[in-house]
Structure formats: structure tokens, C-alpha cells
Design a protein around this motif. Structure first.
Motif, PDB file in Angstrom:
ATOM      1  N   UNK A   1       0.836  -1.213   0.000  1.00  0.00           N
ATOM      2  CA  UNK A   1       0.000   0.000   0.000  1.00  0.00           C
ATOM      3  C   UNK A   1       0.869   1.260   0.000  1.00  0.00           C
ATOM      4  N   UNK A   2       1.815   1.307  -0.948  1.00  0.00           N
ATOM      5  CA  UNK A   2       2.732   2.438  -0.998  1.00  0.00           C
ATOM      6  C   UNK A   2       2.005   3.745  -1.277  1.00  0.00           C
ATOM      7  N   UNK A   3       0.935   3.682  -2.050  1.00  0.00           N
ATOM      8  CA  UNK A   3       0.167   4.893  -2.341  1.00  0.00           C
ATOM      9  C   UNK A   3      -0.402   5.493  -1.061  1.00  0.00           C
ATOM     10  N   UNK A   4      -0.921   4.641  -0.188  1.00  0.00           N
ATOM     11  CA  UNK A   4      -1.471   5.110   1.081  1.00  0.00           C
ATOM     12  C   UNK A   4      -0.375   5.724   1.942  1.00  0.00           C
ATOM     13  N   UNK A   5       0.779   5.054   1.979  1.00  0.00           N
ATOM     14  CA  UNK A   5       1.892   5.554   2.778  1.00  0.00           C
ATOM     15  C   UNK A   5       2.324   6.937   2.300  1.00  0.00           C
ATOM     16  N   UNK A   6       2.520   7.095   0.989  1.00  0.00           N
ATOM     17  CA  UNK A   6       2.994   8.375   0.459  1.00  0.00           C
ATOM     18  C   UNK A   6       1.982   9.493   0.712  1.00  0.00           C
ATOM     19  N   UNK A   7       0.707   9.189   0.606  1.00  0.00           N
ATOM     20  CA  UNK A   7      -0.315  10.202   0.899  1.00  0.00           C
ATOM     21  C   UNK A   7      -0.312  10.571   2.376  1.00  0.00           C
ATOM     22  N   UNK A   8      -0.122   9.579   3.242  1.00  0.00           N
ATOM     23  CA  UNK A   8      -0.082   9.841   4.680  1.00  0.00           C
ATOM     24  C   UNK A   8       1.161  10.632   5.080  1.00  0.00           C
ATOM     25  N   UNK A   9       2.281  10.338   4.433  1.00  0.00           N
ATOM     26  CA  UNK A   9       3.512  11.087   4.705  1.00  0.00           C
ATOM     27  C   UNK A   9       3.296  12.566   4.387  1.00  0.00           C
ATOM     28  N   UNK A  10       2.675  12.834   3.261  1.00  0.00           N
ATOM     29  CA  UNK A  10       2.403  14.230   2.889  1.00  0.00           C
ATOM     30  C   UNK A  10       1.559  14.933   3.951  1.00  0.00           C
ATOM     31  N   UNK A  11       0.505  14.285   4.376  1.00  0.00           N
ATOM     32  CA  UNK A  11      -0.372  14.879   5.388  1.00  0.00           C
ATOM     33  C   UNK A  11       0.366  15.124   6.701  1.00  0.00           C
ATOM     34  N   UNK A  12       1.196  14.159   7.103  1.00  0.00           N
ATOM     35  CA  UNK A  12       1.949  14.292   8.352  1.00  0.00           C
ATOM     36  C   UNK A  12       2.945  15.440   8.283  1.00  0.00           C
ATOM     37  N   UNK A  13       3.666  15.527   7.179  1.00  0.00           N
ATOM     38  CA  UNK A  13       4.676  16.582   7.036  1.00  0.00           C
ATOM     39  C   UNK A  13       4.027  17.956   6.949  1.00  0.00           C
ATOM     40  N   UNK A  14       2.924  18.046   6.215  1.00  0.00           N
ATOM     41  CA  UNK A  14       2.251  19.337   6.085  1.00  0.00           C
ATOM     42  C   UNK A  14       1.688  19.786   7.427  1.00  0.00           C
ATOM     43  N   UNK A  15       1.160  18.860   8.188  1.00  0.00           N
ATOM     44  CA  UNK A  15       0.628  19.190   9.512  1.00  0.00           C
ATOM     45  C   UNK A  15       1.744  19.617  10.463  1.00  0.00           C
ATOM     46  N   UNK A  16       2.911  18.992  10.317  1.00  0.00           N
ATOM     47  CA  UNK A  16       4.055  19.295  11.195  1.00  0.00           C
ATOM     48  C   UNK A  16       4.710  20.626  10.863  1.00  0.00           C
ATOM     49  N   UNK A  17       4.897  20.903   9.567  1.00  0.00           N
ATOM     50  CA  UNK A  17       5.699  22.055   9.149  1.00  0.00           C
ATOM     51  C   UNK A  17       4.890  23.205   8.560  1.00  0.00           C
ATOM     52  N   UNK A  18       3.725  22.914   8.047  1.00  0.00           N
ATOM     53  CA  UNK A  18       2.952  23.946   7.357  1.00  0.00           C
ATOM     54  C   UNK A  18       3.492  24.195   5.959  1.00  0.00           C
ATOM     55  N   UNK A  19       2.813  25.033   5.175  1.00  0.00           N
ATOM     56  CA  UNK A  19       3.230  25.307   3.795  1.00  0.00           C
ATOM     57  C   UNK A  19       4.628  25.923   3.726  1.00  0.00           C
ATOM     58  N   UNK A  20       5.379  25.551   2.688  1.00  0.00           N
ATOM     59  CA  UNK A  20       6.760  26.020   2.545  1.00  0.00           C
ATOM     60  C   UNK A  20       6.939  27.092   1.467  1.00  0.00           C
ATOM     61  N   UNK A  21       6.006  27.171   0.528  1.00  0.00           N
ATOM     62  CA  UNK A  21       6.036  28.209  -0.516  1.00  0.00           C
ATOM     63  C   UNK A  21       7.338  28.192  -1.328  1.00  0.00           C
ATOM     64  N   UNK A  22       7.739  27.024  -1.772  1.00  0.00           N
ATOM     65  CA  UNK A  22       8.949  26.910  -2.605  1.00  0.00           C
ATOM     66  C   UNK A  22       8.616  27.156  -4.070  1.00  0.00           C
ATOM     67  N   UNK A  23       9.580  27.506  -4.906  1.00  0.00           N
ATOM     68  CA  UNK A  23      11.027  27.658  -4.762  1.00  0.00           C
ATOM     69  C   UNK A  23      11.314  29.098  -4.387  1.00  0.00           C
ATOM     70  N   UNK A  24      12.274  29.359  -3.499  1.00  0.00           N
ATOM     71  CA  UNK A  24      12.585  30.735  -3.122  1.00  0.00           C
ATOM     72  C   UNK A  24      13.355  31.475  -4.212  1.00  0.00           C
TER      73      UNK A  24
END
Length: 210
Positions: A1-24
Motif C-alpha cells: 500500500x505504498x500509495x497510502x503511505x505516500x499520501x499519509x507522509x504528505x499529510x503528516x509533514x504538512x501538519x508538522x511544518x505547514x506550507x513552505x512556498x517553494x522555490x525561493x
């Protein structure tokens, strides 16, 4: 279920760090130059080089293409491999001086990627960074941070395999691709690079993605 994992990783990182607004960067060409200069060096070094190039008026395509090679080398010396990088960004500037950036960036994604890869010193990661961040087209960037993070949660593969995995798991959305890549980089610098493994919010992800 790699698709589920990758989607969950995105949600976890976004919740932890918030939007990054790249590229600077202020312009697409600045993204192109930065993508080359950042090879095998820290972003803080790239920021200094970009600042110095800008101060000399050399973040314009024609100006950089016509600039003295010795001056460019001096301005990008902080990025390492400075003779090589100076030569490459000058050649890339010459390419865009002859081929209008707007026209090149209007090409279909895979055609644009092939053109970028044909330029000297541009590999997969650099090409995809240009496609995504400068041209604003959907191509997910895989870097050393991404490979290391995925390995820690049991996902392995070469550049193309990992890229296909992300692109098959996510909506084909430039904003999401940018945000996800930026989150991986910033999280990796804060945790992976400092060996804060026990604090990692991803360490308990299992094969089901939970």
C-alpha cells in the motif's frame, strides 16, 4: 500500500511544518541558475551566490550569457566546483538567449524534460527542478533527502521508480508536487540530518501506511 503511505507522509509533514512556498526565487531564470548551483552544496551557499550574481546584474539571461567567465567563477565560488558550475550556468544562459524561455517552457512536460537533460551539467534532479519550479509543470523531484526518507519507511527504488511511485500516488498537481518536495527537504534537514530518528513522526508508519 505504498500509495497510502505516500499520501499519509504528505499529510503528516504538512501538519508538522505547514506550507513552505517553494522555490525561493523571484524569476524562472533564477530557479534555473539555483538548480544548477545547488548541486552538491548547501542552499545557504547558493543564496550567497544568487545574491552576488544579482548584485552584478547577472541574473538576466543575456547578461549572464555574455558575462566574463572569470567574474562568474568568482561570484559562485562559495558553491564549490565553481569553474564547472560557472561554465554550465553561462552555457545554459546562452541556450535561453537563443531559445526564448517562454517558448521552451511551453513545451509538453516530457519534451521539456528531454531538452533540459540535453544541456551540459543537467541531470535528472536538476532537470525536474527546472520543469517543476521554473516552468510550473508537473514532474516530481527526487533528491537524496527523498531517497533516504523513503528508505527509512521501507520504500526503495531508483530515481525513475520513486518518481513514478509519487506521480502515480498523487494528483497531477504542480502545487502539491512543489509542496511535498519542499516538505521532504525541510523535514529531512531538521530531523534526518540531525539524527533525530527517535523523534521522527514517520517512524511508526507500517506497510499499511498507518
Amino acid at each position: 500500500m505504498k500509495q497510502v503511505i505516500l499520501c499519509n507522509v504528505y499529510d503528516l509533514l504538512l501538519n508538522e511544518l505547514g506550507p513552505q512556498y517553494w522555490w525561493p526565487a523571484q524569476t524562472p531564470f533564477e530557479v534555473v541558475v539555483g538548480a544548477v548551483l545547488t548541486q552538491q552544496t548547501k542552499w545557504t551557499n547558493v543564496e550567497k551566490a544568487i545574491h552576488d550574481l544579482k548584485a552584478h546584474g547577472l541574473l538576466e539571461v543575456e547578461a549572464l550569457a555574455e558575462a566574463d567567465s572569470g567574474l562568474i567563477e568568482e561570484l559562485v565560488k562559495c558553491c564549490g566546483f565553481y569553474r564547472q558550475k560557472a561554465s554550465r550556468i553561462k552555457e545554459i544562459a546562452a541556450f535561453f538567449a537563443e531559445n526564448a524561455m517562454e517558448t521552451v517552457f511551453s513545451m509538453p512536460v516530457e519534451d521539456l524534460r528531454r531538452v533540459m537533460l540535453s544541456l551540459r551539467g543537467v541531470g535528472d534532479e536538476t532537470a525536474d527542478s527546472i520543469v517543476l519550479y521554473a516552468a510550473g509543470k508537473p514532474k516530481f523531484v527526487i533528491d537524496a533527502y527523498t531517497t533516504r526518507m523513503l528508505k527509512c519507511i521501507g520504500i526503495k527504488g531508483n530515481y525513475q521508480e520513486l518518481q513514478r511511485m509519487f506521480e502515480n500516488s498523487l494528483p497531477e498537481d504542480v502545487g502539491i508536487y512543489k509542496e511535498y518536495h519542499a516538505l521532504i527537504v525541510e523535514y529531512s534537514k531538521a530531523f534526518c540530518g540531525r539524527k533525530r530518528c527517535e523523534e521522527c513522526i514517520l517512524k511508526d508508519l507500517n506497510e499499511n501506511g498507518y
